[in-house]
Write an enzyme that holds these catalytic residues in place. Structure first.
Site, PDB file in Angstrom:
ATOM      1  NE  ARG A  79      -3.757   2.478   1.868  1.00 17.19           N
ATOM      2  CZ  ARG A  79      -4.797   2.778   2.617  1.00 17.19           C
ATOM      3  NH1 ARG A  79      -5.212   1.897   3.511  1.00 17.19           N
ATOM      4  NH2 ARG A  79      -5.429   3.909   2.462  1.00 17.19           N
ATOM      5  NE  ARG A  83      -8.076   3.226  -0.650  1.00 17.49           N
ATOM      6  CZ  ARG A  83      -8.501   3.707   0.514  1.00 17.49           C
ATOM      7  NH1 ARG A  83      -9.035   2.921   1.393  1.00 17.49           N
ATOM      8  NH2 ARG A  83      -8.399   4.985   0.768  1.00 17.49           N
ATOM      9  CG  ASP A  87      -8.643   0.801   3.865  1.00 22.65           C
ATOM     10  OD1 ASP A  87      -7.845   1.241   4.713  1.00 22.65           O
ATOM     11  OD2 ASP A  87      -9.851   1.139   3.828  1.00 22.65           O
ATOM     12  CG  ASP A 102     -10.657   1.119   7.296  1.00 22.66           C
ATOM     13  OD1 ASP A 102      -9.490   1.552   7.300  1.00 22.66           O
ATOM     14  OD2 ASP A 102     -11.498   1.429   6.435  1.00 22.66           O
TER      15      ASP A 102
HETATM   16  C1  X6L Z   1     -18.667  12.894   0.388  1.00 21.08           C
HETATM   17  C2  X6L Z   1     -17.406  13.028   0.900  1.00 21.08           C
HETATM   18  C3  X6L Z   1     -19.187  11.625   0.214  1.00 21.08           C
HETATM   19  C4  X6L Z   1     -16.664  11.902   1.237  1.00 21.08           C
HETATM   20  C5  X6L Z   1     -18.436  10.524   0.562  1.00 21.08           C
HETATM   21  C6  X6L Z   1     -16.908   8.208   1.399  1.00 21.08           C
HETATM   22  C7  X6L Z   1     -15.073   9.551   1.817  1.00 21.08           C
HETATM   23  C8  X6L Z   1     -16.172   7.082   1.718  1.00 21.08           C
HETATM   24  C9  X6L Z   1     -14.322   8.432   2.122  1.00 21.08           C
HETATM   25  C10 X6L Z   1     -17.168  10.660   1.078  1.00 21.08           C
HETATM   26  C11 X6L Z   1     -16.369   9.459   1.424  1.00 21.08           C
HETATM   27  C12 X6L Z   1     -14.875   7.202   2.086  1.00 21.08           C
HETATM   28  C13 X6L Z   1     -13.804   2.301   0.041  1.00 21.08           C
HETATM   29  C14 X6L Z   1     -14.546   3.061  -0.872  1.00 21.08           C
HETATM   30  C15 X6L Z   1     -13.086   4.305   0.106  1.00 21.08           C
HETATM   31  C16 X6L Z   1     -14.119   0.912   0.162  1.00 21.08           C
HETATM   32  C17 X6L Z   1     -15.840   1.243  -1.492  1.00 21.08           C
HETATM   33  C18 X6L Z   1     -14.102   5.984   2.435  1.00 21.08           C
HETATM   34  C19 X6L Z   1     -12.625   5.952   2.234  1.00 21.08           C
HETATM   35  N1  X6L Z   1     -12.905   3.091   0.646  1.00 21.08           N
HETATM   36  N2  X6L Z   1     -15.555   2.560  -1.630  1.00 21.08           N
HETATM   37  N3  X6L Z   1     -14.093   4.323  -0.798  1.00 21.08           N
HETATM   38  N4  X6L Z   1     -15.142   0.454  -0.629  1.00 21.08           N
HETATM   39  N5  X6L Z   1     -16.834   0.719  -2.220  1.00 21.08           N
HETATM   40  O1  X6L Z   1     -13.521   0.142   0.914  1.00 21.08           O
HETATM   41  O2  X6L Z   1     -14.638   4.972   2.846  1.00 21.08           O
HETATM   42  S1  X6L Z   1     -12.220   5.733   0.511  1.00 21.08           S
HETATM   43 MG    MG Z   2     -11.377   2.385   4.628  1.00 21.85          MG
HETATM   44 MG    MG Z   3      -8.024   2.702   6.334  1.00 18.79          MG
END
Ligand code: X6L
Ligand code: MG
Ligand code: MG
Length: 175
Positions: free
Chosen positions: A83, A92, A95, A97
């Protein structure tokens, strides 16, 4: 011994290979043992939507590590699996968490438990509901209740059931 829940996600390279290797390394870590796996899901990216789809799942484990030691183990495995920290919420290889640590609440600059975004993420709540529907969070909410209130449960589909997944990753070991 404390029951903990981890969320895993991968959207770069050999996604399943990274998930599988992360699960095996977690289970081999001193002071941590996996007790249940959810099914494996393919999920649409949330946050930065201009990236490839994720594989996600949730793991239940038991540990005698402190939250901080468990976090350090998760970060070490992320690093071992290539990563690279680029832009926030970018793609990535893996990840890991720390979602929940018993019913404890923790608020430090580098570690917040429960995971601050888990309550509105279908890619966390759907797999968590599969293995722990009646689980109660530190605030008193149940996973099932959070899921019932979730507006958008779309963009996630099972790609491998939990029994087949556990068999592929851990062989004949019984959960
Ligand atoms: C507005 C602003 C709307 C931020 C959403 C959502 C930010 C999710 C970070 C957000 C916002 C995250 C994964 C992912 C990520 C994952 C899927 C996060 C961190 N990690 N999408 N996006 N699976 N499907 O593990 O969760 S980035
Ligand atoms: Mg995450
Ligand atoms: Mg994380």
């Amino acid at each position: 011994m404390t029951a903990v829940y981890l969320g895993l996600g991968a959207n770069l390279g050999d996604r399943f290979g990274y998930i599988q290797e992360a699960l095996r390394r977690l289970d081999r870590a001193d002071g941590f043992r996996i007790t249940q796996l959810s099914s494996l899901y393919e999920t649409e990216p949330v946050g930065h939507v201009q990236q490839g789809p994720f594989l996600n799942l949730v793991v239940e484990g038991v540990t005698d590590l402190t939250p901080r030691a468990l976090l350090a183990e998760c970060l070490a495995i992320e690093k071992q699996l290539g990563r690279r920290r680029g832009r926030r919420w970018g793609p990535r290889t893996i990840d890991i968490d720390l979602l929940l640590y018993g019913r404890r609440r923790l608020q430090a600059p580098d570690l917040v438990i429960p995971h601050p975004r888990m309550k509105e993420r279908a890619f966390v709540l759907v797999p968590l509901d599969e293995i722990a529907p009646r689980l109660v969070l530190p605030g008193g909410e149940t996973v099932r209740g959070l899921l019932r209130n979730l507006k958008n449960k779309d963009g996630i589909k099972v790609v491998e059931g939990r029994v087949a997944l556990a068999d592929r990753v851990f062989g004949s070991r019984y959960f």
